[in-house]
Design a protein around this motif. Structure first.
Motif, PDB file in Angstrom:
ATOM      1  N   LYS A  50     -10.219  -6.662   5.600  1.00  0.00           N
ATOM      2  CA  LYS A  50      -8.780  -6.725   5.339  1.00  0.00           C
ATOM      3  C   LYS A  50      -8.596  -7.243   3.920  1.00  0.00           C
ATOM      4  O   LYS A  50      -9.166  -8.254   3.541  1.00  0.00           O
ATOM      5  N   ILE A  52      -5.974  -7.427   0.122  1.00  0.00           N
ATOM      6  CA  ILE A  52      -4.710  -7.318  -0.612  1.00  0.00           C
ATOM      7  C   ILE A  52      -4.971  -6.642  -1.949  1.00  0.00           C
ATOM      8  O   ILE A  52      -5.955  -6.952  -2.638  1.00  0.00           O
ATOM      9  N   TYR A  76      -3.439  -4.128   2.334  1.00  0.00           N
ATOM     10  CA  TYR A  76      -2.048  -4.499   2.122  1.00  0.00           C
ATOM     11  C   TYR A  76      -1.758  -4.321   0.634  1.00  0.00           C
ATOM     12  O   TYR A  76      -2.221  -5.105  -0.197  1.00  0.00           O
ATOM     13  N   LYS A 102      -1.069  -0.415   4.219  1.00  0.00           N
ATOM     14  CA  LYS A 102       0.268  -0.913   4.529  1.00  0.00           C
ATOM     15  C   LYS A 102       0.989  -1.189   3.214  1.00  0.00           C
ATOM     16  O   LYS A 102       0.656  -2.135   2.500  1.00  0.00           O
ATOM     17  N   HIS A 104       3.922  -2.211   0.563  1.00  0.00           N
ATOM     18  CA  HIS A 104       5.017  -3.185   0.467  1.00  0.00           C
ATOM     19  C   HIS A 104       5.655  -3.096  -0.920  1.00  0.00           C
ATOM     20  O   HIS A 104       4.948  -3.050  -1.936  1.00  0.00           O
ATOM     21  N   PHE A 113       2.950 -13.122  -1.411  1.00  0.00           N
ATOM     22  CA  PHE A 113       2.514 -12.051  -0.508  1.00  0.00           C
ATOM     23  C   PHE A 113       3.080 -12.212   0.898  1.00  0.00           C
ATOM     24  O   PHE A 113       3.136 -11.250   1.667  1.00  0.00           O
ATOM     25  N   GLN A 114       3.442 -13.435   1.256  1.00  0.00           N
ATOM     26  CA  GLN A 114       3.989 -13.736   2.589  1.00  0.00           C
ATOM     27  C   GLN A 114       2.995 -13.360   3.688  1.00  0.00           C
ATOM     28  O   GLN A 114       3.370 -12.907   4.772  1.00  0.00           O
ATOM     29  N   LEU A 115       1.729 -13.549   3.382  1.00  0.00           N
ATOM     30  CA  LEU A 115       0.652 -13.353   4.352  1.00  0.00           C
ATOM     31  C   LEU A 115      -0.156 -14.645   4.426  1.00  0.00           C
ATOM     32  O   LEU A 115      -0.374 -15.309   3.403  1.00  0.00           O
ATOM     33  N   HIS A 116      -0.614 -14.989   5.622  1.00  0.00           N
ATOM     34  CA  HIS A 116      -1.333 -16.257   5.797  1.00  0.00           C
ATOM     35  C   HIS A 116      -2.560 -16.065   6.688  1.00  0.00           C
ATOM     36  O   HIS A 116      -2.476 -15.407   7.728  1.00  0.00           O
ATOM     37  N   LEU A 118      -5.337 -14.283   6.669  1.00  0.00           N
ATOM     38  CA  LEU A 118      -5.439 -12.904   7.135  1.00  0.00           C
ATOM     39  C   LEU A 118      -6.511 -12.065   6.449  1.00  0.00           C
ATOM     40  O   LEU A 118      -7.180 -11.260   7.099  1.00  0.00           O
ATOM     41  N   ALA A 139      -3.253 -16.430   1.643  1.00  0.00           N
ATOM     42  CA  ALA A 139      -3.489 -15.209   2.398  1.00  0.00           C
ATOM     43  C   ALA A 139      -4.925 -15.083   2.884  1.00  0.00           C
ATOM     44  O   ALA A 139      -5.198 -14.366   3.853  1.00  0.00           O
TER      45      ALA A 139
END
Length: 267
Positions: A50, A52, A76, A102, A104, A113-116, A118, A139
């Motif tokens: 996974k 970013i 992401y 995905k 954005h 990024f508003q991902l934690h 992950l 993230a």
């Protein structure tokens, strides 16, 4: 397949990220295979990862990531420019990567990024990557190590990114520059120095003046028609060598890598 005018053939190539990189519509400057392959190896990308990516740009790197982390991984991808984000998302779906990537539309330097807890890896291709490093740190999966890469065209950007990485506890910070150097294989005559030395000794013993180094010119001057292929082979052997062009092409950006360490508490 036969061409439409029946005068030849058209070769159909299986679509790959490498081919897409060569023909895609350039909405921004893109990454090419030399950098993509190096980044992929350094970030440890593989199926199931996974990750970013920010920004998406023209989607050149996105396609290679998607193929590498498929079928169970997730990319992401973040792009601040709304129209570019929509076009990239449409291309990802058309190329069969809609479930892996995905998309954005967000300015991560301002909104994060508003991902934690992950992702395993982060790639930043931004004007100010240092503004996104704090959010990138959140993230990462917090119980294991992760890798981050910042892609920057200026050494001043590298310096600010390194400072931010150090401030947020990243380790193993290293910067690379990928340069492409073309090597051309050409034949070169490898001369028999022992034969030349023997010729020089014999001429000295006989009181004769020195000849050319390898005796070839002397034989050619004496009678071109008597020089046989065998004589030329004896004087010089063919050897393949690698030669580089005089000028090495520069590249557009520097690659700064660092390692995220998981937070641990003393037992």
């Amino acid at each position: 397949m036969v061409s439409s005018n029946y005068r030849g053939f058209v070769y159909l190539l299986h679509p790959t990220p490498e081919l897409w990189t060569l023909v895609l519509p350039h909405r921004t400057q893109i990454l090419y295979i030399a950098d993509i392959s190096f980044i992929t190896a350094q970030l440890g990308l593989k199926p199931g990862v996974k990750m970013i990516e920010s920004g998406t740009g023209s989607g050149s790197f996105s396609h290679s990531i998607a193929r590498t982390i498929a079928p169970t991984g997730t990319l992401y991808s973040f792009e601040y420019h709304e129209e570019r984000a929509k076009m990239a998302e449409r291309e990802f779906k058309e190329h069969g990567y809609g479930d892996i990537i995905k998309m954005h539309h967000r300015d991560v330097c301002k909104e994060g990024f508003q991902l934690h807890d992950l992702v395993d890896a982060v790639f930043l291709d931004l004007p100010a990557p240092w503004d996104a490093i704090a959010s990138a740190k959140q993230a990462f999966k917090q119980d294991r190590t992760g890798k981050i890469c910042c892609f920057s065209p200026c050494i001043e950007q590298v310096a600010r990114s390194v400072t931010a990485l150090e401030q947020h506890g990243f380790v193993e910070i290293t910067m690379y520059e990928c340069l492409i150097k073309e090597h051309i294989v050409t034949p070169l005559q490898k001369f028999d120095f022992s034969a030349a030395l023997q010729d020089a000794r014999e001429r000295k013993e006989k009181g004769l003046p020195p000849s050319d180094s390898f005796g070839v010119k002397r034989r050619l001057a004496r009678d071109e028609r008597t020089v046989t292929p065998q004589e030329i082979e004896e004087a010089a052997n063919l050897m393949l060598v690698s030669k580089t062009i005089g000028e090495t092409r520069g590249h557009t950006s520097y690659l700064t890598f660092a390692t995220f360490l998981p937070f641990t508490t003393a037992s």
